[in-house]
Write a protein that holds these residues in place. Structure first.
Motif, PDB file in Angstrom:
ATOM      1  N   ASP A   1       0.833  -1.205   0.000  1.00  0.00           N
ATOM      2  CA  ASP A   1       0.000   0.000   0.000  1.00  0.00           C
ATOM      3  C   ASP A   1       0.870   1.258   0.000  1.00  0.00           C
ATOM      4  N   MET A   2       1.928   1.255   0.799  1.00  0.00           N
ATOM      5  CA  MET A   2       2.836   2.403   0.830  1.00  0.00           C
ATOM      6  C   MET A   2       3.603   2.504  -0.489  1.00  0.00           C
ATOM      7  N   LEU A   3       4.036   1.371  -1.026  1.00  0.00           N
ATOM      8  CA  LEU A   3       4.786   1.378  -2.282  1.00  0.00           C
ATOM      9  C   LEU A   3       3.960   1.931  -3.436  1.00  0.00           C
ATOM     10  N   GLN A   4       2.670   1.633  -3.445  1.00  0.00           N
ATOM     11  CA  GLN A   4       1.826   2.158  -4.515  1.00  0.00           C
ATOM     12  C   GLN A   4       1.836   3.684  -4.526  1.00  0.00           C
ATOM     13  N   LEU A   5       1.823   4.279  -3.346  1.00  0.00           N
ATOM     14  CA  LEU A   5       1.879   5.734  -3.263  1.00  0.00           C
ATOM     15  C   LEU A   5       3.247   6.259  -3.694  1.00  0.00           C
ATOM     16  N   ALA A   6       4.302   5.512  -3.389  1.00  0.00           N
ATOM     17  CA  ALA A   6       5.642   5.918  -3.832  1.00  0.00           C
ATOM     18  C   ALA A   6       5.750   5.877  -5.354  1.00  0.00           C
TER      19      ALA A   6
END
Length: 228
Positions: free
Chosen positions: A72-77
């Motif tokens: 989920d965090m990587l998608q935002l990155a």
């Protein structure tokens, strides 16, 4: 702490992480990037890249690889990398920080921001960061460590049972970071909110010595996780 609880916690944080923690941690991020990315053409590994808040801070001629255990965090990155057109980002990968899928001496510098108290085994994190950093390279860790103030220290200890829910250990000791002869601690600097967080700066001196027990561990790497 375990990988499942970490993913669950940061799935909750992902939507509002930038708004809440972005301003609080900004000073530490800039300081860490300045130390680890201090020359042209460097290849840098950021462990626990999260939503990619630090990515715009790197030199445009750098090659930055970011890893994180939270999809989920990587998608935002990835969205940040695309929207802000960041050519310095080489790859964003889903990966376990305690079992990095990179050869020895792969990076000129390695940085872990606000990760040491999140991973299940900080000694494994440090061993892997040391292994993939070239001799003479910088290894930088920013984290909250247990307070010396009696009241705050007691509060942190009381919060310890909530570590799985919060996604980090609130009472991690600075001295719990392992030290090896080939990873020299250059200095410890206060940062963020009156020094409540600390930046620990290391420099790799020789070829890393393997940690006892080997480096086996879970690794998740997805080819589709390249930016773009």
């Amino acid at each position: 702490m375990d990988l499942s609880s970490i993913r669950t916690a940061y799935r909750r944080y992902a939507r509002y992480y930038d708004r809440v923690f972005g301003p609080i941690f900004a000073g530490g991020r800039r300081m860490a990037v300045h130390l680890v990315n201090n020359g042209p053409g460097q290849r840098i590994l950021e462990v626990g890249v999260g939503t990619g808040l630090s990515l715009p801070e790197y030199r445009r001629d750098a090659r930055v690889v970011g890893i994180d255990i939270s999809p989920d965090m990587l998608q935002l990155a990835r969205e940040r990398t695309r929207d802000e057109s960041l050519p310095q980002v080489e790859a964003l990968l889903e990966m376990d920080a305690e079992a990095l899928a990179f050869p020895d001496n792969s990076f000129d510098g390695v940085v872990a921001m606000y990760v040491a108290s999140v991973v299940p085994n900080p000694d494994r994190l440090m061993a892997e960061m040391r292994r993939v950093c070239v001799p003479g390279g910088d290894v930088v860790v920013i984290n909250h460590f247990a307070s010396r103030h009696p009241f705050l220290r007691r509060l942190e200890q009381m919060l310890r049972p909530l570590s799985r829910l919060m996604g980090f250990r609130p009472d991690m000791e600075l001295d719990s970071l392992p030290q090896w002869p080939d990873l020299h601690r250059v200095g410890v600097h206060k940062t963020n909110l009156f020094g409540y967080w600390k930046l620990v700066h290391y420099r790799s001196s020789d070829a890393p010595v393997p940690l006892e027990g080997g480096g086996d561990g879970p690794v998740v790497v997805k080819a589709a996780d390249q930016p773009g």
